[in-house]
Design a protein around this motif. Structure first.
Motif, PDB file in Angstrom:
ATOM      1  N   VAL A 146       0.841  -1.197   0.000  1.00 42.78           N
ATOM      2  CA  VAL A 146       0.000   0.000   0.000  1.00 42.78           C
ATOM      3  C   VAL A 146       0.879   1.252   0.000  1.00 42.78           C
ATOM      4  CG1 VAL A 146      -1.707   1.324   1.323  1.00 42.78           C
ATOM      5  CG2 VAL A 146      -1.948  -1.167   1.114  1.00 42.78           C
ATOM      6  N   VAL A 147       1.906   1.264   0.839  1.00 47.55           N
ATOM      7  CA  VAL A 147       2.817   2.413   0.920  1.00 47.55           C
ATOM      8  C   VAL A 147       3.589   2.590  -0.390  1.00 47.55           C
ATOM      9  CG1 VAL A 147       4.870   3.328   2.097  1.00 47.55           C
ATOM     10  CG2 VAL A 147       2.972   2.378   3.428  1.00 47.55           C
ATOM     11  N   ASP A 148       4.015   1.500  -1.000  1.00 49.49           N
ATOM     12  CA  ASP A 148       4.715   1.592  -2.290  1.00 49.49           C
ATOM     13  C   ASP A 148       3.827   2.248  -3.343  1.00 49.49           C
ATOM     14  OD1 ASP A 148       6.953   0.321  -1.200  1.00 49.49           O
ATOM     15  OD2 ASP A 148       6.502  -1.626  -2.115  1.00 49.49           O
ATOM     16  N   LEU A 149       2.574   1.815  -3.421  1.00 47.89           N
ATOM     17  CA  LEU A 149       1.623   2.410  -4.365  1.00 47.89           C
ATOM     18  C   LEU A 149       1.449   3.892  -4.059  1.00 47.89           C
ATOM     19  CD1 LEU A 149      -0.616   2.200  -6.588  1.00 47.89           C
ATOM     20  CD2 LEU A 149      -2.196   1.699  -4.702  1.00 47.89           C
ATOM     21  N   ALA A 150       1.249   4.214  -2.788  1.00 45.79           N
ATOM     22  CA  ALA A 150       1.040   5.608  -2.397  1.00 45.79           C
ATOM     23  C   ALA A 150       2.257   6.469  -2.722  1.00 45.79           C
ATOM     24  CB  ALA A 150       0.721   5.680  -0.908  1.00 45.79           C
ATOM     25  N   GLU A 151       3.447   5.934  -2.508  1.00 40.97           N
ATOM     26  CA  GLU A 151       4.655   6.704  -2.835  1.00 40.97           C
ATOM     27  C   GLU A 151       4.693   7.034  -4.323  1.00 40.97           C
ATOM     28  OE1 GLU A 151       9.538   6.621  -2.625  1.00 40.97           O
ATOM     29  OE2 GLU A 151       8.443   4.777  -2.188  1.00 40.97           O
ATOM     30  N   ARG A 152       4.380   6.072  -5.162  1.00 43.25           N
ATOM     31  CA  ARG A 152       4.379   6.342  -6.607  1.00 43.25           C
ATOM     32  C   ARG A 152       3.344   7.419  -6.954  1.00 43.25           C
ATOM     33  NH1 ARG A 152       5.387   0.647  -6.544  1.00 43.25           N
ATOM     34  NH2 ARG A 152       3.175   0.146  -6.795  1.00 43.25           N
ATOM     35  N   ILE A 153       2.191   7.375  -6.318  1.00 39.83           N
ATOM     36  CA  ILE A 153       1.143   8.371  -6.579  1.00 39.83           C
ATOM     37  C   ILE A 153       1.590   9.752  -6.098  1.00 39.83           C
ATOM     38  CG2 ILE A 153      -1.196   9.096  -5.937  1.00 39.83           C
ATOM     39  CD1 ILE A 153      -1.917   6.049  -5.911  1.00 39.83           C
ATOM     40  N   VAL A 154       2.110   9.835  -4.883  1.00 37.72           N
ATOM     41  CA  VAL A 154       2.558  11.125  -4.355  1.00 37.72           C
ATOM     42  C   VAL A 154       3.674  11.703  -5.218  1.00 37.72           C
ATOM     43  CG1 VAL A 154       3.653  12.303  -2.400  1.00 37.72           C
ATOM     44  CG2 VAL A 154       1.866  10.612  -1.978  1.00 37.72           C
ATOM     45  N   ARG A 155       4.625  10.862  -5.624  1.00 32.72           N
ATOM     46  CA  ARG A 155       5.716  11.360  -6.470  1.00 32.72           C
ATOM     47  C   ARG A 155       5.174  11.905  -7.790  1.00 32.72           C
ATOM     48  NH1 ARG A 155      10.479  11.107  -4.410  1.00 32.72           N
ATOM     49  NH2 ARG A 155      10.917   9.549  -2.813  1.00 32.72           N
ATOM     50  N   GLU A 156       4.231  11.211  -8.368  1.00 37.77           N
ATOM     51  CA  GLU A 156       3.656  11.679  -9.631  1.00 37.77           C
ATOM     52  C   GLU A 156       2.963  13.027  -9.434  1.00 37.77           C
ATOM     53  OE1 GLU A 156       2.446  11.962 -13.575  1.00 37.77           O
ATOM     54  OE2 GLU A 156       3.907  10.575 -12.712  1.00 37.77           O
ATOM     55  N   ILE A 157       2.201  13.175  -8.362  1.00 40.60           N
ATOM     56  CA  ILE A 157       1.514  14.448  -8.098  1.00 40.60           C
ATOM     57  C   ILE A 157       2.536  15.549  -7.826  1.00 40.60           C
ATOM     58  CG2 ILE A 157      -0.004  15.676  -6.489  1.00 40.60           C
ATOM     59  CD1 ILE A 157      -1.518  12.980  -6.130  1.00 40.60           C
TER      60      ILE A 157
END
Length: 169
Positions: A146-157
């Motif tokens: 879950v954290v890995d997915l969230a990190e990718r999303i936050v980095r993209e934003i």
């Protein structure tokens, strides 16, 4: 405390490798009493609310079952559906995406101010609000996903050349 652990791990990762834009890290109290902490935060924010591009909320993310992750708020910015899908790398999570930005957690305080939100949630369980909800029941490997997915999303934003385009659902 799985949500708190997720936020702290994301803070550690972004401190080690910063994104293009600033990221404010916060944990709130008083959610069950009426979103008291998050409501206070948006009313007394350390940065102008209109400069906030998105809010990601982690509430009960420590019990991933059958790879299923619920994400609320996917419809709160035009770019979010594509962004969430593109961040879901193999082994993919079974994402149950909900468009609405309002719900029973701290992200609602931000969405009420027009800020796009994503709320990560591994669903209710038999120990919800009980003393039996203890650390031995955390799926650490699942929470890392879950954290890995969230990190990718936050980095993209945070690394985008432009801000997200908010949508009222």
């Amino acid at each position: 405390a799985s949500g708190t652990a997720a936020v702290l791990e994301l803070a550690r990762r972004f401190a080690a490798r910063p994104a293009r834009r600033s990221i404010v890290v916060a944990n709130f109290s008083g959610e069950e009493l009426g979103l008291l902490g998050s409501q206070w935060f948006v009313e007394h924010a350390p940065v102008p609310v209109d400069s906030m591009d998105a809010m990601l909320n982690f509430d009960m993310v420590g019990r991933l079952r059958k790879d299923r992750l619920i994400i609320y708020g996917v419809g709160t910015a035009t770019e979010l559906p594509r962004l969430v899908d593109s961040a879901n790398l193999a082994p993919k999570l079974d994402l149950v995406k909900q468009d609405d930005g309002f719900g029973p957690s701290d992200h609602s305080s931000f969405y009420a101010k027009g800020i796009p939100v994503l709320h990560f949630f591994t669903d209710l369980h038999e120990d919800y609000h009980r003393a039996t909800d203890d650390v031995d029941k955390i799926d650490a490997a699942g929470e890392v996903r879950v954290v890995d997915l969230a990190e990718r999303i936050v980095r993209e934003i945070a690394d985008r050349p432009t801000r997200l385009s908010p949508v009222r659902v």
